[in-house]
Design an enzyme around this catalytic site. Structure first.
Site, PDB file in Angstrom:
ATOM      1  N   CYS A 382      24.652  14.593  65.187  1.00  0.00           N
ATOM      2  CA  CYS A 382      26.108  14.216  65.489  1.00  0.00           C
ATOM      3  C   CYS A 382      26.642  15.211  66.317  1.00  0.00           C
ATOM      4  O   CYS A 382      26.662  15.173  67.491  1.00  0.00           O
ATOM      5  CB  CYS A 382      26.659  13.871  64.229  1.00  0.00           C
ATOM      6  SG  CYS A 382      28.021  12.650  64.213  1.00  0.00           S
ATOM      7  N   HIS A 508      23.193  10.156  61.885  1.00  0.00           N
ATOM      8  CA  HIS A 508      22.680  10.905  61.098  1.00  0.00           C
ATOM      9  C   HIS A 508      20.973  10.490  60.482  1.00  0.00           C
ATOM     10  O   HIS A 508      21.129   9.919  59.342  1.00  0.00           O
ATOM     11  CB  HIS A 508      23.632  11.083  59.713  1.00  0.00           C
ATOM     12  CG  HIS A 508      24.903  11.706  60.344  1.00  0.00           C
ATOM     13  ND1 HIS A 508      25.145  12.802  60.239  1.00  0.00           N
ATOM     14  CD2 HIS A 508      25.780  11.083  60.897  1.00  0.00           C
ATOM     15  CE1 HIS A 508      26.483  13.380  60.404  1.00  0.00           C
ATOM     16  NE2 HIS A 508      26.892  12.146  60.997  1.00  0.00           N
ATOM     17  N   GLU A 510      19.226  12.044  58.771  1.00  0.00           N
ATOM     18  CA  GLU A 510      18.782  12.720  57.419  1.00  0.00           C
ATOM     19  C   GLU A 510      19.123  11.680  56.335  1.00  0.00           C
ATOM     20  O   GLU A 510      18.892  11.995  55.009  1.00  0.00           O
ATOM     21  CB  GLU A 510      19.814  14.031  57.316  1.00  0.00           C
ATOM     22  CG  GLU A 510      21.303  13.897  57.214  1.00  0.00           C
ATOM     23  CD  GLU A 510      22.012  13.863  58.409  1.00  0.00           C
ATOM     24  OE1 GLU A 510      21.424  13.525  59.401  1.00  0.00           O
ATOM     25  OE2 GLU A 510      23.302  14.065  58.398  1.00  0.00           O
TER      26      GLU A 510
HETATM   27  N1  GLN Z   1      33.317  15.519  65.085  1.00  0.00           N
HETATM   28  C1  GLN Z   1      32.441  14.645  65.622  1.00  0.00           C
HETATM   29  C2  GLN Z   1      33.055  13.098  65.837  1.00  0.00           C
HETATM   30  O1  GLN Z   1      33.891  12.811  65.154  1.00  0.00           O
HETATM   31  C3  GLN Z   1      31.152  14.609  64.871  1.00  0.00           C
HETATM   32  C4  GLN Z   1      31.160  14.183  63.711  1.00  0.00           C
HETATM   33  C5  GLN Z   1      29.857  14.526  63.013  1.00  0.00           C
HETATM   34  O2  GLN Z   1      29.009  15.656  63.249  1.00  0.00           O
HETATM   35  N2  GLN Z   1      29.600  13.819  61.875  1.00  0.00           N
HETATM   36  O3  GLN Z   1      32.501  12.456  66.490  1.00  0.00           O
END
Ligand code: GLN
Length: 536
Positions: A382, A508, A510
């Site tokens: 992410c 994600h 994970e």
């Molecule tokens: N802050 C980033 C976004 O909103 C990444 C979010 C995250 O790592 N879950 O896109």
């Protein structure tokens, strides 16, 4: 008829109610029962999505896009069955619903009160998953500790529901602490007695006590606990500290927790639990043939719970590779151009973690530049993926002010941009791009080699995305988009062509790694780090 098990906690928080609930569910599932677990949290946030990870650890996201308590992660990892919004309810969500009903006039002029209106809504939600008929048993974990003011309506709802469900259709497991006083050389039962008395004051008699302890419970202690808390002696279950949470189902099996629960629910103890795969996993986990070190570069490293699912993902992938994965937490803010080599010394692979906001951004970029240039396996998740795009933009494409719109809204090179559908959103809670989305993987890429298929689905939690205006430029220079959303074209995976392992996802992974299904990205990353170590 669906039967209900309630798990309450006494004496202190952090006793591991989630692990006990998940372990019992695992045993019941292994006996052929259909089980799910839900968590009721007494805080007023509608969901944990707006909480800083330092408050309650990671926010776990379900397939249907609910932002939930991290215990739901344990439920999924143990049971390998997806959970949903219905599996996590907070006081905030209960009140929000009741107040909205009141505004709609649904209470026909009545005074709206905690009892019956709030407790009725809690009971309704507690039985929602049972309505489908899909489950034989529903385990409900109550967050917080018995005696807290804020958990009272939940305990009262349990009391009423037990009465409504009738005999043998529900049971209450009270998880408590039996502390060891070193000076006296004794285990103490008094805190448990007091905590059970508190429950009794609220009209709830627990059926089973699960006692967290650092030392074995003697027969004498068990008898004392049973006698003073009105439970059968075989309903006093020892939960001794374990070296891994994945041992707990087997420890609970030894203590007959599942059998005792089934007997109380008048359900047949059909089939001995089939735990072959679980035991095979534990065997590999406990007998690694090699060891690697992975650096986890992130912003919330003081609290490893903030990265719970990532750490568990490494445990699953480590077992698959028969390799112990040592995770070293590195505070992103501390990584400078000057010290990056020193900080990452001895690391066989580097993961840059998800996150929000600017703090630690430069450190993440320094770490990524270092692993990119030194052929060290890299895995970005992410924000970690977004950082890899920013780093490549700045240091390879020469876009000196390449940035994410999140960090600098005035950059002339927003290589990571705010998603179109996010532009008019002002509310913070539940408004990100959340939950499962399809991703199409390009053949011939590393991502394809890892997943072995072109159609996958992964879970998301973000507001920003790769800016496709730059895609041609990136791909020409060697950073390719190997996965993208088939409907919108949103870039889901980037990877480097000329690097042993440089893979980063907007999603994600994970959140989908379980004991039964370790996530392929984690498995491959661990394998790459192992290969890197061997080649040194
Ligand atoms: N802050 C980033 C976004 O909103 C990444 C979010 C995250 O790592 N879950 O896109």
């Amino acid at each position: 008829m669906t039967k209900y098990i309630f798990v309450t906690g006494g004496v202190t928080s952090s006793l591991g109610k989630g692990i006990i609930a998940a372990s019992l569910a695992k045993l019941l599932q292994a006996r052929g029962y259909k089980v799910t677990i839900q968590k009721f949290d007494p805080y007023i946030n509608i969901d944990p999505g707006t909480l800083n990870p330092y408050e309650h650890g990671e926010c776990y996201v379900t397939e249907d896009g609910a932002e939930t308590d991290l215990d739901l992660g344990h439920y999924e990892r143990f049971l390998n069955v997806p959970t949903s919004q219905a599996n996590n309810v907070t006081t905030g969500r209960i009140y929000q619903h009741v107040i909205q009903q009141e505004r709609e006039g649904a209470y026909l002029g009545k005074t709206v009160q905690v009892i019956p209106h709030i407790t009725d809504e809690i009971k309704r939600r507690m039985q929602l998953l049972g309505e489908s008929g899909e489950y034989d048993i529903i385990i409900t974990e109550l967050g917080g500790t018995v005696g807290d003011i804020e958990s009272l309506p939940f305990v009262e709802a349990v009391r009423q529901l037990r009465w409504e469900l009738g005999a043998n259709n529900s049971l209450v497991i009270h998880l408590t602490l039996v502390p060891y006083l070193a000076a006296a050389g004794e285990l103490k039962t008094k805190p448990t007695q007091h905590s059970v008395k508190t429950l009794l004051e609220y009209g709830v008699q627990p059926d089973i006590l699960v006692c967290r302890t650092e030392h074995k419970l003697s027969q004498e202690i068990r008898k004392k606990l049973a006698q003073f808390c009105n439970v059968n002696i075989n309903a006093v279950v020892e939960s001794i500290d374990a070296s891994t949470i994945y041992d707990v189902p087997l420890l609970m099996l030894k203590e007959n927790l599942d059998k005792t629960a089934l007997t109380k629910l008048k359900l047949p103890n059909k089939n001995e639990p089939n735990l072959e795969n679980w035991k095979a996993f534990l065997g590999k986990l406990k007998n690694p043939t090699s060891e690697i070190c992975i650096a986890l570069v992130g912003k919330y490293v003081e609290l490893p719970d903030a990265y719970k699912s990532i750490i568990e993902g490494f445990i699953h992938a480590g077992a698959t590779n028969e390799c112990k994965v040592k995770v070293s937490y590195i505070a992103a803010e501390s990584v400078t151009k000057e010290n990056v080599a020193e900080k990452l010394k001895g690391m066989d692979g580097v993961l840059v973690a998800p996150g929000f906001g600017e703090r630690g951004l430069d450190g993440k970029l320094n770490a990524i530049q270092y692993v990119r240039e030194n052929n060290i396996p890299f895995f970005g998740i992410c924000l970690g993926m977004q950082c890899s795009v920013i780093e490549f933009g700045r240091n390879v494409l020469g876009l000196k002010d390449a940035n994410s719109f999140e960090m600098d809204a005035n950059t002339s090179n927003p290589v990571i941009n705010l998603m179109e559908e996010q532009k008019n959103i002002t509310n913070m809670g539940g408004t990100m791009r959340l939950g499962a989305y399809d991703c199409e993987i390009k053949k011939g890429t590393k991502a394809f080699a890892i997943y072995g298929k072109t159609k996958i689905s992964e879970r998301h939690r973000h507001r920003y995305e790769f800016n496709n205006d730059y895609l041609k430029q990136y791909e020409a220079a060697g950073m390719i988009a190997s996965g993208f959303n088939p409907e919108t074209g949103l870039v889901e995976i980037v990877e480097l062509k000329n690097h042993p392992f440089f893979v980063a996802g907007q999603f994600h992974p994970e959140l989908k790694s379980t004991v039964a299904n370790p996530h392929p990205l984690f498995v491959s990353f661990v394998a790459a780090a192992l290969a890197n170590k061997k080649s040194k």
